[in-house]
Design a protein around this motif. Structure first.
Motif, short mmCIF file in Angstrom:
data_model
loop_
_atom_site.label_atom_id
_atom_site.label_comp_id
_atom_site.label_asym_id
_atom_site.label_seq_id
_atom_site.Cartn_x
_atom_site.Cartn_y
_atom_site.Cartn_z
N ARG A 35 0.82 -1.20 0.00
CA ARG A 35 0.00 0.00 0.00
C ARG A 35 0.86 1.26 0.00
N ARG A 36 1.95 1.28 0.75
CA ARG A 36 2.76 2.50 0.86
C ARG A 36 3.58 2.77 -0.40
N LEU A 37 4.00 1.73 -1.08
CA LEU A 37 4.80 1.95 -2.29
C LEU A 37 3.95 2.46 -3.44
N GLY A 38 2.73 2.02 -3.52
CA GLY A 38 1.86 2.47 -4.59
C GLY A 38 2.31 1.96 -5.94
N LYS A 39 1.85 2.60 -6.99
CA LYS A 39 2.11 2.16 -8.35
C LYS A 39 2.88 3.25 -9.09
N PHE A 40 3.87 2.86 -9.84
CA PHE A 40 4.62 3.81 -10.65
C PHE A 40 4.12 3.67 -12.09
N GLU A 41 3.96 4.79 -12.77
CA GLU A 41 3.41 4.77 -14.12
C GLU A 41 4.30 4.07 -15.13
N LYS A 42 5.60 4.30 -15.07
CA LYS A 42 6.48 3.79 -16.09
C LYS A 42 7.33 2.60 -15.64
N MET A 43 6.98 2.03 -14.49
CA MET A 43 7.68 0.84 -14.04
C MET A 43 6.75 0.01 -13.17
N ARG A 44 7.13 -1.24 -13.03
CA ARG A 44 6.30 -2.16 -12.26
C ARG A 44 7.21 -2.98 -11.36
N MET A 45 6.86 -3.05 -10.08
CA MET A 45 7.62 -3.87 -9.15
C MET A 45 7.26 -5.33 -9.40
N LYS A 46 8.28 -6.17 -9.58
CA LYS A 46 8.03 -7.57 -9.87
C LYS A 46 8.20 -8.47 -8.65
N GLN A 47 9.26 -8.23 -7.88
CA GLN A 47 9.55 -9.13 -6.75
C GLN A 47 10.40 -8.40 -5.73
N THR A 48 10.17 -8.70 -4.46
CA THR A 48 10.98 -8.15 -3.37
C THR A 48 11.54 -9.31 -2.56
N GLU A 49 12.83 -9.27 -2.32
CA GLU A 49 13.49 -10.33 -1.56
C GLU A 49 14.08 -9.73 -0.29
N LEU A 50 13.89 -10.42 0.81
CA LEU A 50 14.42 -10.00 2.11
C LEU A 50 15.41 -11.04 2.60
N CYS A 51 16.61 -10.59 2.96
CA CYS A 51 17.62 -11.48 3.52
C CYS A 51 18.10 -10.85 4.83
N VAL A 52 17.95 -11.56 5.93
CA VAL A 52 18.38 -11.05 7.24
C VAL A 52 19.38 -12.04 7.83
N THR A 53 20.59 -11.56 8.11
CA THR A 53 21.62 -12.43 8.66
C THR A 53 22.14 -11.86 9.98
N PRO A 54 22.43 -12.74 10.94
CA PRO A 54 22.97 -12.27 12.21
C PRO A 54 24.32 -11.57 12.00
N LYS A 55 24.52 -10.50 12.74
CA LYS A 55 25.80 -9.79 12.68
C LYS A 55 26.08 -9.23 14.06
N GLY A 56 27.03 -9.81 14.76
CA GLY A 56 27.33 -9.38 16.12
C GLY A 56 26.11 -9.57 17.00
#
Length: 99
Positions: A35-56
């Motif tokens: 909802r917050r990202l919305g839609k862009f007229e000249k581009m389309r979001m295809k996929q979002t990847e999240l990677c979270v790794t422990p650090k300290g």
């Protein structure tokens, strides 16, 4: 012709990798992101990847967003990077304050 590209952002957080990942993979979190990202007229979001790794004592969060541009003249969607960076900071603060 449409072109598929990607943009990513990386941020260190103080929350554990486990709690951060689980918070971001809840159905409510996915709905807010879209909802917050919305839609862009000249581009389309295809996929979002999240990677979270422990650090300290915290974690390293990396978001990768794959998007489709209509042509080369369309600028990079830095809004995606800004959105996910700010979202990560907000989630980290929430998890730390409500632990």
């Amino acid at each position: 012709m449409a072109q598929t590209r990607s943009i990513d952002c990386q941020i260190e957080v103080k929350s554990s990798a486990d709690s951060f990942f689980h918070d971001q993979n809840s159905p409510d979190a996915k709905d807010i992101n879209l909802r917050r990202l919305g839609k862009f007229e000249k581009m389309r979001m295809k996929q979002t990847e999240l990677c979270v790794t422990p650090k300290g004592e915290g974690s390293l969060v990396k978001w990768t967003v794959e998007y489709e541009k209509q042509n080369d003249d369309v600028p990079k969607p830095v809004k995606y990077r800004d959105f996910y960076t700010n979202r990560s900071k907000d989630v980290d603060a929430y998890l730390l304050n409500n632990a």
